[in-house]
Design a protein around this motif. Structure first.
Motif, PDB file in Angstrom:
ATOM      1  N   VAL A 140       1.892  11.127 -17.276  1.00  0.00           N
ATOM      2  CA  VAL A 140       2.010  10.588 -15.920  1.00  0.00           C
ATOM      3  C   VAL A 140       0.629  10.186 -15.406  1.00  0.00           C
ATOM      4  N   LEU A 141      -0.356  11.015 -15.696  1.00  0.00           N
ATOM      5  CA  LEU A 141      -1.719  10.701 -15.279  1.00  0.00           C
ATOM      6  C   LEU A 141      -2.203   9.412 -15.942  1.00  0.00           C
ATOM      7  N   ARG A 142      -1.859   9.217 -17.195  1.00  0.00           N
ATOM      8  CA  ARG A 142      -2.224   7.966 -17.883  1.00  0.00           C
ATOM      9  C   ARG A 142      -1.554   6.771 -17.200  1.00  0.00           C
ATOM     10  N   ALA A 143      -0.303   6.944 -16.795  1.00  0.00           N
ATOM     11  CA  ALA A 143       0.396   5.861 -16.095  1.00  0.00           C
ATOM     12  C   ALA A 143      -0.310   5.528 -14.779  1.00  0.00           C
ATOM     13  N   ALA A 144      -0.743   6.580 -14.070  1.00  0.00           N
ATOM     14  CA  ALA A 144      -1.436   6.365 -12.797  1.00  0.00           C
ATOM     15  C   ALA A 144      -2.718   5.564 -12.992  1.00  0.00           C
ATOM     16  N   LEU A 145      -3.503   5.923 -14.017  1.00  0.00           N
ATOM     17  CA  LEU A 145      -4.777   5.236 -14.226  1.00  0.00           C
ATOM     18  C   LEU A 145      -4.593   3.844 -14.814  1.00  0.00           C
ATOM     19  N   LEU A 203      -3.051  10.475  -7.530  1.00  0.00           N
ATOM     20  CA  LEU A 203      -3.629  11.006  -8.764  1.00  0.00           C
ATOM     21  C   LEU A 203      -4.825  10.173  -9.217  1.00  0.00           C
ATOM     22  N   ALA A 204      -4.733   8.869  -9.079  1.00  0.00           N
ATOM     23  CA  ALA A 204      -5.860   8.002  -9.449  1.00  0.00           C
ATOM     24  C   ALA A 204      -7.072   8.292  -8.563  1.00  0.00           C
ATOM     25  N   VAL A 205      -6.834   8.485  -7.278  1.00  0.00           N
ATOM     26  CA  VAL A 205      -7.930   8.783  -6.356  1.00  0.00           C
ATOM     27  C   VAL A 205      -8.523  10.168  -6.657  1.00  0.00           C
ATOM     28  N   PRO A 262       0.826  -1.222   0.000  1.00  0.00           N
ATOM     29  CA  PRO A 262       0.000   0.000   0.000  1.00  0.00           C
ATOM     30  C   PRO A 262       0.859   1.271   0.000  1.00  0.00           C
ATOM     31  N   GLY A 263       0.530   2.178  -0.886  1.00  0.00           N
ATOM     32  CA  GLY A 263       1.265   3.440  -0.972  1.00  0.00           C
ATOM     33  C   GLY A 263       2.545   3.393  -1.762  1.00  0.00           C
ATOM     34  N   SER A 264       2.900   2.231  -2.285  1.00  0.00           N
ATOM     35  CA  SER A 264       4.214   2.088  -2.925  1.00  0.00           C
ATOM     36  C   SER A 264       4.300   2.796  -4.276  1.00  0.00           C
ATOM     37  N   LEU A 265       3.177   3.130  -4.878  1.00  0.00           N
ATOM     38  CA  LEU A 265       3.191   3.900  -6.119  1.00  0.00           C
ATOM     39  C   LEU A 265       3.091   5.401  -5.865  1.00  0.00           C
ATOM     40  N   GLY A 266       3.179   5.793  -4.608  1.00  0.00           N
ATOM     41  CA  GLY A 266       3.297   7.201  -4.260  1.00  0.00           C
ATOM     42  C   GLY A 266       2.207   8.069  -4.848  1.00  0.00           C
ATOM     43  N   ARG A 267       2.625   9.137  -5.514  1.00  0.00           N
ATOM     44  CA  ARG A 267       1.657  10.097  -6.043  1.00  0.00           C
ATOM     45  C   ARG A 267       0.799   9.514  -7.154  1.00  0.00           C
TER      46      ARG A 267
END
Length: 317
Positions: free
Chosen positions: A297-302, A32-34, A23-28
């Protein structure tokens, strides 16, 4: 105005915590996904349709010698955008964003704000309407950028009017101002601050301009009505957006700052807004370029949020 959907955000956070990672290992990327889930109102946010808007305007304050380039360059760059030759064209292409360029009365610059108000209230309202009407209601995210010779001077005076301080606190080199040109920028901003004392967002835009800044504000307000997340570009775009907080401190809750630009006033502006930029790449181009990179970066997050396996799906634990 639509509000953040806390239930969708909580569901997205729960989903994040079930994925095959600590949990939390992908950081920001997780945050951003949330964020996207809360503003889109779904626990699995999407980026099927990204819209990039670049607004262009010309400024009377250029007469004060605040820029090393003539105002005619604004129209030439609009032509370059439409021909596909600018940096923002390449970045939108690889980021998967549909680019629209919106020139705003380029043959009719705003009034020099060191002499009088840059725009009338009807002119501000017309530019804000143009910005609002440019927003695609079917978009999943909106990227905002600008073009306008002299608009880093306008950004500095808007930031000072919104958060206080003098020209020296906000003025930077912009497109490469040094020596006498930089001194002219400082003098122009201080002169404008001495001449005008606006209190509302609309009056601030009227006092200092420009049309592209007003259009950015109109697009931000329309995106909020639609519940669309927004990615702001650098100093000029952020300074325009910040004007809206004069009327409503929560006006930019649906906005991300794509990057911290190399323009020195941007870091101070970001701190005033209590936001965290997605990237810091020493960019100072404008055009929405940093915001377009942030979209990647946002695409990577989603992609991680929506496509990773959960522990249950992977048979782990």
């Amino acid at each position: 105005m639509k509000a953040f959907d806390h239930a969708a955000a909580a569901a997205a956070r729960t989903h994040q915590d079930s994925l095959t990672k600590p949990p939390g290992s992908l950081g920001r990327l997780e945050d951003l996904a949330v964020f996207m889930a809360g503003w889109q109102g779904r626990d699995r946010p999407r980026l099927d349709r990204a819209q990039a808007l670049v607004f262009a305007g010309n400024h009377g304050v250029v007469a004060q010698g605040v820029n090393p380039f003539p105002a005619e360059v604004t129209a030439l760059m609009v032509r370059n955008f439409r021909a596909g030759g600018a940096a923002i064209n390449q970045l939108c292409r690889i980021a998967g964003a549909d680019l629209s360029v919106v020139p705003l009365d380029l043959d009719r610059p705003t009034v020099d704000f060191t002499q009088a108000a840059a725009m009338t209230r009807p002119e501000v309202e017309a530019a804000m309407t143009a910005g609002a009407e440019a927003v695609d209601p079917q978009a999943d995210v909106v990227i905002l950028g600008e073009m306008g010779i002299g608009n880093s001077t306008v950004a500095a005076v808007l930031a000072a009017a919104t958060f206080g301080g003098a020209a020296v606190d906000w003025v930077g080199p912009g497109t490469g101002a040094t020596g006498d040109i930089l001194s002219n920028k400082l003098r122009a901003v201080d002169a404008g601050l001495a001449l005008h004392r606006p209190e509302t967002a609309l009056d601030t835009l009227a006092a200092f301009g420009g049309r592209e800044q007003a259009a950015i504000c109109g697009a931000i307000r329309r995106a909020r009505q639609l519940g669309l997340p927004v990615i702001l570009d650098g100093f000029i775009c952020t300074a325009a957006a910040a004007v809206l907080t004069r009327d409503d401190p929560d006006a930019l809750a649906h906005c991300l700052i794509g990057h911290e630009s190399a323009e020195p006033g941007h870091r101070r502006l970001i701190d005033c807004l209590q936001k965290q930029p997605i990237l810091s790449l020493d960019l100072r181009l404008g055009e929405g370029s940093g915001a377009a990179i942030a979209l990647m970066v946002l695409r990577a997050a989603l992609s991680c949020h929506n496509d990773m396996a959960t522990f249950a799906e992977a048979g782990i634990g």
